[in-house]
Write an enzyme that holds these catalytic residues in place. Sequence first.
Site, PDB file in Angstrom:
ATOM      1  N   ASP A   1     -10.936   8.083  -0.545  1.00 29.78           N
ATOM      2  CA  ASP A   1     -11.940   8.584   0.399  1.00 29.78           C
ATOM      3  C   ASP A   1     -13.228   9.016  -0.291  1.00 29.78           C
ATOM      4  OD1 ASP A   1      -9.821   8.255   2.056  1.00 29.78           O
ATOM      5  OD2 ASP A   1      -9.719  10.347   2.713  1.00 29.78           O
TER       6      ASP A   1
ATOM      7  N   ASP B   1      -4.389   3.683   9.007  1.00 29.97           N
ATOM      8  CA  ASP B   1      -4.296   4.293   7.677  1.00 29.97           C
ATOM      9  C   ASP B   1      -2.992   3.919   6.957  1.00 29.97           C
ATOM     10  OD1 ASP B   1      -5.175   5.926   5.598  1.00 29.97           O
ATOM     11  OD2 ASP B   1      -5.664   7.618   6.895  1.00 29.97           O
TER      12      ASP B   1
ATOM     13  N   LYS C   1      -8.594   2.458  13.752  1.00 32.98           N
ATOM     14  CA  LYS C   1      -8.567   2.660  12.297  1.00 32.98           C
ATOM     15  C   LYS C   1      -7.106   2.887  11.926  1.00 32.98           C
ATOM     16  CE  LYS C   1      -9.936   5.976   8.715  1.00 32.98           C
ATOM     17  NZ  LYS C   1     -10.842   7.073   8.378  1.00 32.98           N
TER      18      LYS C   1
ATOM     19  N   ASP D   1     -10.706  10.388  14.591  1.00 36.07           N
ATOM     20  CA  ASP D   1      -9.864  10.141  13.410  1.00 36.07           C
ATOM     21  C   ASP D   1      -8.563  10.912  13.570  1.00 36.07           C
ATOM     22  OD1 ASP D   1      -9.131  10.157  10.331  1.00 36.07           O
ATOM     23  OD2 ASP D   1     -10.798   8.759  10.511  1.00 36.07           O
ATOM     24  N   ASP D   2      -7.952  11.311  12.495  1.00 39.62           N
ATOM     25  CA  ASP D   2      -6.645  11.963  12.485  1.00 39.62           C
ATOM     26  C   ASP D   2      -6.670  13.246  13.332  1.00 39.62           C
ATOM     27  OD1 ASP D   2      -4.050  12.406  11.786  1.00 39.62           O
ATOM     28  OD2 ASP D   2      -4.396  12.331   9.621  1.00 39.62           O
TER      29      ASP D   2
ATOM     30  N   ARG E   1     -10.786  -0.886   4.163  1.00 40.75           N
ATOM     31  CA  ARG E   1     -11.207   0.114   3.175  1.00 40.75           C
ATOM     32  C   ARG E   1     -10.792  -0.359   1.793  1.00 40.75           C
ATOM     33  NH1 ARG E   1     -11.174   5.556   4.392  1.00 40.75           N
ATOM     34  NH2 ARG E   1     -10.705   5.864   2.186  1.00 40.75           N
TER      35      ARG E   1
HETATM   36  C1  GLA Z   1      -7.032   9.191   4.845  1.00 38.69           C
HETATM   37  C2  GLA Z   1      -8.187   8.254   5.203  1.00 38.69           C
HETATM   38  C3  GLA Z   1      -9.355   9.105   5.665  1.00 38.69           C
HETATM   39  C4  GLA Z   1      -8.967   9.942   6.874  1.00 38.69           C
HETATM   40  C5  GLA Z   1      -7.757  10.790   6.528  1.00 38.69           C
HETATM   41  C6  GLA Z   1      -7.186  11.475   7.761  1.00 38.69           C
HETATM   42  O1  GLA Z   1      -7.334   9.967   3.756  1.00 38.69           O
HETATM   43  O2  GLA Z   1      -8.529   7.457   4.102  1.00 38.69           O
HETATM   44  O3  GLA Z   1     -10.476   8.279   5.966  1.00 38.69           O
HETATM   45  O4  GLA Z   1      -8.693   9.082   7.950  1.00 38.69           O
HETATM   46  O5  GLA Z   1      -6.718  10.010   5.960  1.00 38.69           O
HETATM   47  O6  GLA Z   1      -6.066  12.247   7.474  1.00 38.69           O
END
Ligand code: GLA
Length: 458
Positions: free
Chosen positions: A227, A150, A148, A71-72, A223
């Site tokens: 979150d 965002d 993914k 992820d990030d 999504r």
């Molecule tokens: C957003 C996304 C999360 C995650 C964070 C990472 O909030 O919805 O799922 O990927 O960014 O910074």
Amino acid sequence: MLPLILLSLQLANSLLPVSAVDNGLARTPPLGWNSWNRFQCDISEETILSAANSLVSTGLKDIGYEYVIIDDCWHADSRDPETNEPLPNPDTFPSGIKSLSDQIHSLGLKFGIYSDAGLYTCARRFGSLGYEEIDAKTYASWGVDYLKYDNCFNEGLSGNTSISYSRYTVVTMLAPKYRLTLERYEKMAKALNATGRPIVYAMCNWGEDHSWTWAGELANSWRMSGDIGDLFTGYHPWCPCTSLENCTNFGARCSVTRILDWAADIVPYSDPGGWADLDMLEVGNGNMTKDEYITHFSMWALVKSPLILGNDLANMSKDTLEIISNKEILAVNQDPLGIAASRVWQVSVEEGGDIQLWIGPLEHGATVVAVVNTSPTNATVSVPWTDILPYELTSEQPVHVFDLWQRADDAQWGLYLGSLGSSFSFSSTMKLRSHETKVYRLVPQASHAEGDQFRVQA
Ligand code: GLA
């Protein structure tokens, strides 16, 4: 008049999103692991490799979990100053992303990465807005199989949440600004397709601009809310959503029961190749009880959300492994029909919360039934047989009832031979503990006689 109509039709057509995601991928919801829920920005190539190795050693890979997704926060401080290519953080990913991806592939797994349709990611690393093509090309050259994507720092390039994007309304034609979100995401969809590499495209815009009405055209999953948090129920102030209509901003700690409530209205938009994503799993992160994690896992599976694990796979309890390894629940999620279960009723409980009945069709005329207790008290529930009739169960047909969480042996099978119209409960004493969910697979006897085709083979 006719030319005017034709012109309007042409205009309307030019505004239609292309089926950019027509990539043949994710015919069933993706299964895998992602670093965010447990590790957030505290990641390195060791974290990712450890998760990949654990998927193999625990047997999770063998039952279908295949994507390992960073992820990030994998990013360097900036792009390559000459080529503009994205670069990884040299301290935490010193071997480079290609090497990591190669190692993951050599384990028989697939590799996923994260970016953002904005100037920055949500953790303020560089985003892909304006760099879609070079990023998609670089990801393809790294062997990426899943992106993914965002929605932070999107420069206001989003529409108005009160007017949904609709392919067929004049509103859309006259108000292209409602297309801004779509255009950002469409750009990356096209860039990914242009690479020629099959890359699952997981859109993460938190349900902004009623994305469930159009995201299936662009992305393999979308999504639908802020979150998730590792909490079962309640209203955490960080969760940006007060309702489905007002569930559009960046935010966190949305509880399982609230996400499920919103999902009830929009999972019917899911289809093979384009799934509503209720967010990554929290099972095993420690703040919920076993019953709560079972409810979370079961319901994400029933509504065909991607099941992306979010715990520390190298250090998990026996209970956690048992929950996420439930092959019968996974088989419901991966059923080839690809139809999300729907909520048939929801009855409030005096002490708070409710009892919910969910039903969904499965292949070979089977049906999945879930009874959910979100209330703080234990409950005794009887489900009228007629409530589960709309699906394939026909008159006078014997039905096998299989409890998917009590699956120790075949003695758990029940056989219902009664006639229709009577009130039926799976068991005369069907009791649900607080926050417990029971899941049943109902199989007409004829199908069962053909073999255990509805059970996943090890
Ligand atoms: C957003 C996304 C999360 C995650 C964070 C990472 O909030 O919805 O799922 O990927 O960014 O910074």
